[in-house]
Design an enzyme around this catalytic site. Structure first.
Site, PDB file in Angstrom:
ATOM      1  N   THR A   9       0.864  -1.191   0.000  1.00  0.00           N
ATOM      2  CA  THR A   9       0.000   0.000   0.000  1.00  0.00           C
ATOM      3  C   THR A   9       0.897   1.237   0.000  1.00  0.00           C
ATOM      4  O   THR A   9       1.988   1.220   0.568  1.00  0.00           O
ATOM      5  CB  THR A   9      -0.951   0.026   1.221  1.00  0.00           C
ATOM      6  OG1 THR A   9      -0.178   0.252   2.403  1.00  0.00           O
ATOM      7  CG2 THR A   9      -1.758  -1.255   1.339  1.00  0.00           C
ATOM      8  N   GLY A  10       0.415   2.299  -0.664  1.00  0.00           N
ATOM      9  CA  GLY A  10       1.267   3.473  -0.793  1.00  0.00           C
ATOM     10  C   GLY A  10       2.511   3.139  -1.595  1.00  0.00           C
ATOM     11  O   GLY A  10       3.587   3.688  -1.355  1.00  0.00           O
ATOM     12  N   GLY A  14       7.366   7.609  -2.521  1.00  0.00           N
ATOM     13  CA  GLY A  14       8.105   7.557  -1.268  1.00  0.00           C
ATOM     14  C   GLY A  14       8.665   6.182  -0.911  1.00  0.00           C
ATOM     15  O   GLY A  14       9.146   5.424  -1.763  1.00  0.00           O
ATOM     16  N   TYR A 164      -0.737  11.732  14.920  1.00  0.00           N
ATOM     17  CA  TYR A 164       0.098  10.810  14.119  1.00  0.00           C
ATOM     18  C   TYR A 164       0.825   9.834  15.050  1.00  0.00           C
ATOM     19  O   TYR A 164       0.777   8.622  14.856  1.00  0.00           O
ATOM     20  CB  TYR A 164       1.094  11.634  13.296  1.00  0.00           C
ATOM     21  CG  TYR A 164       2.084  10.806  12.501  1.00  0.00           C
ATOM     22  CD1 TYR A 164       1.688  10.141  11.342  1.00  0.00           C
ATOM     23  CD2 TYR A 164       3.419  10.696  12.898  1.00  0.00           C
ATOM     24  CE1 TYR A 164       2.586   9.373  10.611  1.00  0.00           C
ATOM     25  CE2 TYR A 164       4.326   9.939  12.174  1.00  0.00           C
ATOM     26  CZ  TYR A 164       3.903   9.287  11.025  1.00  0.00           C
ATOM     27  OH  TYR A 164       4.800   8.524  10.300  1.00  0.00           O
TER      28      TYR A 164
HETATM   29  N1  LIG Z   1       8.971   9.753   5.345  1.00  0.00           N
HETATM   30  C1  LIG Z   1       9.403   9.617   6.590  1.00  0.00           C
HETATM   31  O1  LIG Z   1      10.328  10.319   7.038  1.00  0.00           O
HETATM   32  C2  LIG Z   1       8.790   8.601   7.481  1.00  0.00           C
HETATM   33  C3  LIG Z   1       9.321   8.444   8.783  1.00  0.00           C
HETATM   34  C4  LIG Z   1       8.792   7.480   9.613  1.00  0.00           C
HETATM   35  C5  LIG Z   1       7.716   6.713   9.165  1.00  0.00           C
HETATM   36  N2  LIG Z   1       7.200   6.894   7.902  1.00  0.00           N
HETATM   37  C6  LIG Z   1       6.078   6.035   7.498  1.00  0.00           C
HETATM   38  O2  LIG Z   1       6.436   5.373   6.300  1.00  0.00           O
HETATM   39  C7  LIG Z   1       5.277   5.194   5.492  1.00  0.00           C
HETATM   40  C8  LIG Z   1       5.516   5.780   4.115  1.00  0.00           C
HETATM   41  O3  LIG Z   1       5.791   7.142   4.275  1.00  0.00           O
HETATM   42  P1  LIG Z   1       6.165   8.093   3.048  1.00  0.00           P
HETATM   43  O4  LIG Z   1       6.728   9.336   3.655  1.00  0.00           O
HETATM   44  O5  LIG Z   1       6.919   7.351   2.025  1.00  0.00           O
HETATM   45  O6  LIG Z   1       4.722   8.420   2.477  1.00  0.00           O
HETATM   46  P2  LIG Z   1       4.285   9.346   1.238  1.00  0.00           P
HETATM   47  O7  LIG Z   1       5.431   9.973   0.561  1.00  0.00           O
HETATM   48  O8  LIG Z   1       3.249  10.251   1.822  1.00  0.00           O
HETATM   49  O9  LIG Z   1       3.585   8.295   0.269  1.00  0.00           O
HETATM   50  C9  LIG Z   1       2.365   7.875   0.692  1.00  0.00           C
HETATM   51  C10 LIG Z   1       1.879   6.779  -0.208  1.00  0.00           C
HETATM   52  O10 LIG Z   1       0.684   6.340   0.410  1.00  0.00           O
HETATM   53  C11 LIG Z   1      -0.368   6.463  -0.510  1.00  0.00           C
HETATM   54  N3  LIG Z   1      -1.569   6.851   0.212  1.00  0.00           N
HETATM   55  C12 LIG Z   1      -1.696   7.818   1.162  1.00  0.00           C
HETATM   56  N4  LIG Z   1      -2.963   7.871   1.585  1.00  0.00           N
HETATM   57  C13 LIG Z   1      -3.634   6.924   0.887  1.00  0.00           C
HETATM   58  C14 LIG Z   1      -4.980   6.501   0.859  1.00  0.00           C
HETATM   59  N5  LIG Z   1      -5.931   7.082   1.616  1.00  0.00           N
HETATM   60  N6  LIG Z   1      -5.325   5.502   0.016  1.00  0.00           N
HETATM   61  C15 LIG Z   1      -4.390   4.909  -0.785  1.00  0.00           C
HETATM   62  N7  LIG Z   1      -3.118   5.275  -0.808  1.00  0.00           N
HETATM   63  C16 LIG Z   1      -2.744   6.274   0.024  1.00  0.00           C
HETATM   64  C17 LIG Z   1       0.080   7.492  -1.531  1.00  0.00           C
HETATM   65  O11 LIG Z   1      -0.518   7.173  -2.766  1.00  0.00           O
HETATM   66  P3  LIG Z   1      -1.274   8.249  -3.688  1.00  0.00           P
HETATM   67  O12 LIG Z   1      -0.916   9.620  -3.183  1.00  0.00           O
HETATM   68  O13 LIG Z   1      -0.780   7.919  -5.050  1.00  0.00           O
HETATM   69  O14 LIG Z   1      -2.694   7.909  -3.472  1.00  0.00           O
HETATM   70  C18 LIG Z   1       1.577   7.224  -1.597  1.00  0.00           C
HETATM   71  O15 LIG Z   1       1.832   6.144  -2.478  1.00  0.00           O
HETATM   72  C19 LIG Z   1       4.129   5.839   6.248  1.00  0.00           C
HETATM   73  O16 LIG Z   1       3.443   4.865   7.000  1.00  0.00           O
HETATM   74  C20 LIG Z   1       4.817   6.813   7.174  1.00  0.00           C
HETATM   75  O17 LIG Z   1       4.054   7.093   8.326  1.00  0.00           O
HETATM   76  C21 LIG Z   1       7.706   7.832   7.068  1.00  0.00           C
END
Ligand SMILES: NC(=O)c1ccc[n+]([C@@H]2O[C@H](COP(=O)([O-])OP(=O)(O)OC[C@H]3O[C@@H](n4cnc5c(N)ncnc54)[C@H](OP(=O)(O)O)[C@@H]3O)[C@@H](O)[C@H]2O)c1
Length: 290
Positions: A9-10, A14, A164
């Site tokens: 998912t997602g 990212g 969050y």
């Molecule tokens: N980035 C960080 O620094 C960080 C740090 C700690 C933990 N995390 C965790 O790692 C995970 C990934 O983070 P990320 O920063 O890579 O996320 P991101 O850049 O926001 O990417 C989010 C992805 O999730 C999808 N998405 C979001 N809401 C959705 C929904 N309602 N339905 C379907 N798809 C959805 C988006 O797809 P579309 O937009 O194409 O729909 C996109 O593919 C998350 O769980 C986040 O909490 C991230």
């Protein structure tokens, strides 16, 4: 991973996209889930060029329970089996809002969707030889779970990431409970990716940051790609838990950004908190693993 089917998912951006890339390079058939069909197709086209396995797309909104049911039906219809489910999608909301199902949006995507998708796909994961579920945590999931505020009903502090962090503790509590119920039949583990510069965190509005952090936030964003982990590093733990023979049979474990087994935060293990999260997920989704 040849011959294995993985759903991320997602997976369209990212850390999720990078996780999908890594697993496709290992030969897995990878299903990307995202809301936007064009973005999902573009990601699949990009990953296909360097993949050893097939990369396909199933668009779905994870904040919509009916959409999750449709998604699970499509996976069952097309693949009939699932080896790995990576519940990667997650996010921050600056303000409290409800989804179409009446669920607070952060809780809906960060906790309820992983719970519901795991329940819905469990029959397919059970047909795999050693099915795995990997859930992504983040933030500071070290506080206590407040059973009366899981959906920010009493206080919603989007601007300090409070909701969050609370949802990520709740996700860990739910994952731990899931693992203890399933035993080794299907493993459930949690990965922490570390901080990475992704489209999601670059888009977090300034009002979502604590006041003291706001003056330096633009600079941190600008320097993000230098200061934060690159995506390859951030995807390591998810890829490890999804694919490594080293973690075969390991369940109910928490892995840090360097793929090392870590201690669970106390809040995630608290029995009362776990029960509150679990029963809320059951009630809101109408689903249970049985
Ligand atoms: N980035 C960080 O620094 C960080 C740090 C700690 C933990 N995390 C965790 O790692 C995970 C990934 O983070 P990320 O920063 O890579 O996320 P991101 O850049 O926001 O990417 C989010 C992805 O999730 C999808 N998405 C979001 N809401 C959705 C929904 N309602 N339905 C379907 N798809 C959805 C988006 O797809 P579309 O937009 O194409 O729909 C996109 O593919 C998350 O769980 C986040 O909490 C991230």
């Amino acid at each position: 991973m040849r011959g294995k089917t993985v759903l991320v998912t997602g997976g369209t951006a990212g850390i999720g996209k990078e996780t999908a890339r890594g697993l496709a390079r290992l030969g897995a058939t990878v299903i990307l889930v995202g809301r936007n069909p064009d973005r999902a197709r573009n990601a699949a086209d990009e990953l296909s060029q360097e993949a050893d396995g097939e990369v396909t797309v199933l668009p779905a909104d994870l904040a919509d329970l009916a959409g999750l049911r449709r998604l699970a039906e499509q996976v069952a219809g097309r693949y009939g089996r699932l080896d790995v489910l990576v519940n990667n999608a997650g996010g921050v909301n600056a303000e409290r809002r409800l989804t179409r199902d009446g669920v607070e949006a952060t809780f809906a995507v960060n906790v309820l969707a992983p719970y519901a998708l795991t329940c819905l796909l469990l029959p397919l994961l059970r047909t795999a030889d050693g099915g795995r579920v990997v859930n992504l945590t983040g933030g500071l999931p070290d506080g206590a779970i407040d059973p009366d505020n899981l959906q920010g009903e009493k206080t919603f502090l989007g601007w300090t990431f409070t909701q969050y962090n609370h949802t990520k503790t709740a996700l860990m509590a739910m994952s731990h409970r899931f693992a203890s119920l399933l035993g080794e039949e299907v493993t459930v583990n949690v990965a922490y990716p570390g901080h990475a510069s992704t489209p999601g965190n670059r888009a977090i509005p300034m009002r979502a940051f604590p006041y003291l952090y706001r003056p330096v936030a633009p600079l941190v964003r600008l320097l993000g790609p230098l200061l934060l982990s690159d995506l390859t590093r951030a995807a390591r733990s998810s890829i490890h838990l999804a694919s490594s023979p080293e973690v075969e049979g390991i369940t109910g474990a928490y892995f840090d950004a360097r793929t090392r087994r870590a201690s669970w935060p106390a809040g995630a293990l608290d029995a009362r908190g776990q029960e509150a999260v679990w029963s809320l997920c059951e009630r809101l989704s109408g689903l249970s693993p049985a």
